[in-house]
Design a protein around this motif. Structure first.
Motif, mmCIF file in Angstrom:
data_model
loop_
_atom_site.group_PDB
_atom_site.id
_atom_site.type_symbol
_atom_site.label_atom_id
_atom_site.label_comp_id
_atom_site.label_asym_id
_atom_site.label_seq_id
_atom_site.Cartn_x
_atom_site.Cartn_y
_atom_site.Cartn_z
ATOM 1 N N ALA A 86 0.906 -1.327 0.129
ATOM 2 C CA ALA A 86 -0.025 0.077 0.125
ATOM 3 C C ALA A 86 0.807 1.316 -0.252
ATOM 4 C CB ALA A 86 -0.947 -0.021 1.242
ATOM 5 N N ILE A 87 2.093 1.226 0.727
ATOM 6 C CA ILE A 87 2.873 2.294 0.643
ATOM 7 C C ILE A 87 3.474 2.522 -0.808
ATOM 8 C CG2 ILE A 87 5.046 3.120 1.474
ATOM 9 C CD1 ILE A 87 4.238 1.621 4.438
ATOM 10 N N HIS A 88 3.969 1.276 -1.387
ATOM 11 C CA HIS A 88 4.641 1.335 -2.728
ATOM 12 C C HIS A 88 3.620 1.929 -3.926
ATOM 13 C CE1 HIS A 88 7.806 0.122 -5.632
ATOM 14 N NE2 HIS A 88 6.919 -0.283 -6.374
ATOM 15 N N TRP A 89 2.410 1.688 -3.594
ATOM 16 C CA TRP A 89 1.156 2.071 -4.583
ATOM 17 C C TRP A 89 0.422 2.957 -3.677
ATOM 18 C CZ3 TRP A 89 2.563 1.307 -9.296
ATOM 19 C CH2 TRP A 89 3.507 0.104 -9.637
ATOM 20 N N PRO A 90 0.665 4.182 -3.547
ATOM 21 C CA PRO A 90 -0.323 5.065 -2.358
ATOM 22 C C PRO A 90 -1.751 5.506 -3.141
ATOM 23 C CG PRO A 90 1.612 6.295 -3.498
ATOM 24 C CD PRO A 90 1.704 4.852 -3.677
ATOM 25 N N GLU A 91 -1.921 5.309 -4.223
ATOM 26 C CA GLU A 91 -3.161 5.833 -5.041
ATOM 27 C C GLU A 91 -4.066 4.658 -4.757
ATOM 28 O OE1 GLU A 91 0.438 7.777 -6.735
ATOM 29 O OE2 GLU A 91 -0.254 5.914 -6.942
ATOM 30 N N LYS A 94 -0.970 11.574 -8.412
ATOM 31 C CA LYS A 94 0.324 10.763 -7.906
ATOM 32 C C LYS A 94 0.696 11.307 -6.740
ATOM 33 C CE LYS A 94 4.937 8.979 -9.560
ATOM 34 N NZ LYS A 94 5.744 9.000 -10.463
ATOM 35 N N THR A 95 0.980 10.482 -5.659
ATOM 36 C CA THR A 95 1.307 10.643 -4.299
ATOM 37 C C THR A 95 2.657 10.250 -4.085
ATOM 38 O OG1 THR A 95 -1.015 10.295 -3.641
ATOM 39 C CG2 THR A 95 0.873 10.518 -1.931
ATOM 40 N N SER A 96 3.728 11.095 -3.750
ATOM 41 C CA SER A 96 5.082 10.997 -3.447
ATOM 42 C C SER A 96 5.240 10.525 -1.821
ATOM 43 C CB SER A 96 6.106 12.052 -3.744
ATOM 44 O OG SER A 96 7.346 11.782 -3.499
ATOM 45 N N ILE A 97 5.745 9.376 -1.614
ATOM 46 C CA ILE A 97 6.051 8.945 -0.343
ATOM 47 C C ILE A 97 7.331 8.721 -0.022
ATOM 48 C CG2 ILE A 97 5.529 6.851 1.258
ATOM 49 C CD1 ILE A 97 2.958 8.372 0.329
ATOM 50 N N LYS A 98 7.877 9.672 1.110
ATOM 51 C CA LYS A 98 9.077 9.518 1.674
ATOM 52 C C LYS A 98 9.190 9.568 3.096
ATOM 53 C CE LYS A 98 11.143 12.587 -2.121
ATOM 54 N NZ LYS A 98 11.598 13.880 -2.256
ATOM 55 N N ARG A 99 8.377 10.107 3.832
ATOM 56 C CA ARG A 99 8.439 9.954 5.299
ATOM 57 C C ARG A 99 7.062 8.872 5.805
ATOM 58 N NH1 ARG A 99 9.030 15.101 3.833
ATOM 59 N NH2 ARG A 99 6.956 15.451 3.734
ATOM 60 N N VAL A 100 7.503 7.837 6.704
ATOM 61 C CA VAL A 100 6.455 7.122 6.870
ATOM 62 C C VAL A 100 6.499 6.886 8.725
ATOM 63 C CG1 VAL A 100 5.736 4.868 7.142
ATOM 64 C CG2 VAL A 100 6.688 5.698 4.887
ATOM 65 N N ILE A 101 5.477 6.980 9.216
ATOM 66 C CA ILE A 101 5.240 6.991 10.634
ATOM 67 C C ILE A 101 4.569 5.700 10.970
ATOM 68 C CG2 ILE A 101 4.552 8.045 12.771
ATOM 69 C CD1 ILE A 101 5.391 10.738 12.125
ATOM 70 N N LYS A 142 14.955 -1.112 -2.275
ATOM 71 C CA LYS A 142 16.139 -0.673 -3.229
ATOM 72 C C LYS A 142 15.763 0.125 -4.251
ATOM 73 C CE LYS A 142 18.499 -5.235 -3.319
ATOM 74 N NZ LYS A 142 19.050 -6.458 -4.078
ATOM 75 N N GLU A 143 14.296 0.261 -4.513
ATOM 76 C CA GLU A 143 13.972 1.123 -5.576
ATOM 77 C C GLU A 143 13.350 2.610 -4.997
ATOM 78 O OE1 GLU A 143 10.859 -0.473 -7.987
ATOM 79 O OE2 GLU A 143 12.162 -2.033 -8.886
ATOM 80 N N HIS A 144 13.142 2.656 -3.727
ATOM 81 C CA HIS A 144 12.652 3.698 -2.797
ATOM 82 C C HIS A 144 13.377 3.926 -1.599
ATOM 83 C CE1 HIS A 144 9.294 2.231 -5.369
ATOM 84 N NE2 HIS A 144 8.807 3.464 -5.097
ATOM 85 N N SER A 145 13.646 5.079 -1.364
ATOM 86 C CA SER A 145 14.161 5.192 -0.064
ATOM 87 C C SER A 145 13.434 6.103 1.210
ATOM 88 C CB SER A 145 15.480 6.300 -0.312
ATOM 89 O OG SER A 145 16.236 6.740 0.824
#
Length: 454
Positions: free
Chosen positions: A138-143, A229-236, A255-258
């Motif tokens: 779900a985080i990888h595909w936030p939409e 398109k939602t950009s995800i960088k910070r996860v709590i 590996k594909e996302h930081s």
């Protein structure tokens, strides 16, 4: 098939309900008389009071006739022992829910072969690890509101909510210029009606659209239909239990996302333990349901908030706080099956239920060896599955039209020789094809007449 289910909790009850609806012969065992009484009143099937790890009780459940034993009690030890005993008595398939990985050693979930030789368990399912994997998707595909993978990650099923239409309130499906390599296989209308759409089916803003096909094409189509398109960088992550820890480990290994991951856990000893185990994530002590703590941690700056505390009340409060502070995506664990509508009523639409995920993964193995993956949709309106078409199947050598599939079934994709095919009515089905099937519950019990050898 005669199936014994050990444990009449949420998972056992859900499995009994679904398997009995598929005309399977079910016996449930639980040592809690109250649960036994409740289940026997809910479902018309035999329920035995007793310890599922006891030989005498297993004989009462007619174990000599059974082909599968599913152990889903709250005790890992009982689940393991029940499976071991069943194997010594010639049980063909055994499935155990293991919540603590240390109970069965360092064994990954959903693994075969060596497990059976070691402890007599064909399949081990860890609900918490399965939930963490679902949240990671779900985080990888936030939409998306739902994501499932098939054919070793080459095919994806995604559900997205259609953005408001600019030109009109409704628009036919055929007017949407979807990228090649995907198709719309299901549609949940805003009034709750679920259909398998045709080209002239009218779509409205807010409809839930189910897409299937090649991963890149489905991802592109999902963003197009969702309208952003939602950009995800910070996860709590609220909650440092097994779900939170496993999720953080998965995100650290991407590996594909930081991602910048922060865990909030109220137990001081657990905080110290997580800080030792995790290499990149930040672990802080605090109460995720405390308003002042939310302000202190600037939750509003998070792109994703995951509420996985193990307590529904805390998860609800935390999720509502996150939504009010404008967090782009809030994902909540639902610990009780019946609480789903409550979450939705207060605006929490991205939920993960460990019991339904566990039931879904176990149900796959009741289908037979040709079914590789089986998933229950979040709204429980359809099932999606990957199966291998065996030589001798009724539909072999026929095209989609000739196969005579029932109205509630759609072949969403075919994987043949590593090629992903979005089928039309004229494609011929061949032995060894990996079929991605999308079907409503009323036809799922009839799939064997099409895809099983004569």
């Amino acid at each position: 098939m005669h199936i014994i289910i050990i444990g009449a909790g949420d998972v056992g009850r859900e499995l009994a309900r679904r398997l009995s609806a598929k005309q399977q012969e079910i016996v449930v065992v639980d040592r809690d008389p109250q649960k036994v009484k409740q289940l026997s009143q809910e479902l018309d099937l035999p329920v035995i009071t007793g310890n599922g790890a006891n030989l005498e009780v297993l004989h009462k459940a007619n174990i000599s006739k059974a082909r599968m034993l599913i152990a889903v009690t709250e005790s890992d030890e009982i689940n393991i022992i029940a499976c071991m005993l069943a194997k010594t008595m010639g049980m063909k398939y055994t499935v155990a829910r293991i919540r603590n990985p240390e109970s069965a050693g360092d064994i990954d979930i959903d693994t075969r072969g060596l497990i059976q030789a070691q402890v007599g368990i064909d399949v081990i399912i860890s609900p918490e690890k399965a939930v963490a994997q679902e949240i990671a998707k779900a985080i990888h595909w936030p939409e998306a509101s739902e994501v499932e993978y098939y054919a070793d990650g080459r095919v994806m099923l995604m559900a997205v909510y259609l953005a408001a239409l600019a030109e009109s309130e409704q628009q036919p499906l055929q007017d949407f210029a979807l990228p090649a390599g995907c198709s719309v296989v299901g549609l949940m209308k805003t009034d709750g009606k679920f259909i398998l759409p045709e080209a002239d089916t009218m779509l409205s803003g807010g409809d839930k659209v189910y897409l299937a096909g090649r991963v890149a094409a489905v991802g592109k189509a999902g963003r197009m239909l969702h309208g952003s398109k939602t950009s995800i960088k910070r996860v709590i992550i609220l909650g440092g239990g097994l779900i939170g820890y496993t999720l953080a480990s998965i995100l650290e290994g991407e590996k594909e996302h930081s991602y910048t991951v922060k865990i909030i856990e109220k137990d001081e000893k657990r905080v110290d333990e997580l800080n030792r185990k995790l290499g990149k994530s930040i672990v802080l002590q605090g109460d995720g349901s405390d308003i002042s703590y939310f302000n202190e941690e600037e939750i509003a700056e998070a792109d994703v908030l995951v509420a996985a505390t193990g307590d529904d009340r805390t998860n609800m409060v935390a999720s509502v706080m996150g939504l009010k502070r404008g967090v782009a995506k809030v994902i909540s664990e639902v610990t009780r099956i019946g609480y789903g509508p409550i979450y939705e009523a207060i605006g929490i639409t991205d939920t993960i239920n460990p019991h339904l995920i566990t039931a879904s993964r176990i149900l796959k193995f009741s289908r037979g060896e040709d079914v590789l993956v089986l998933d229950l949709l979040k709204d429980e309106v359809a099932e999606s599955m990957e199966l291998v078409l065996p030589a001798g199947a009724e539909v072999l050598g026929k095209n989609i039209t000739q196969a005579g599939f029932p109205k509630g079934l759609r072949v969403a994709a075919i994987v043949r020789d590593d090629e992903v095919i979005i089928p039309d009515d004229d494609i011929t089905l061949t032995a060894g094809d990996h079929l991605i099937i999308f079907a409503v519950p009323k036809v799922c019990s009839r799939l064997g007449s099409y895809f099983v050898c004569e």
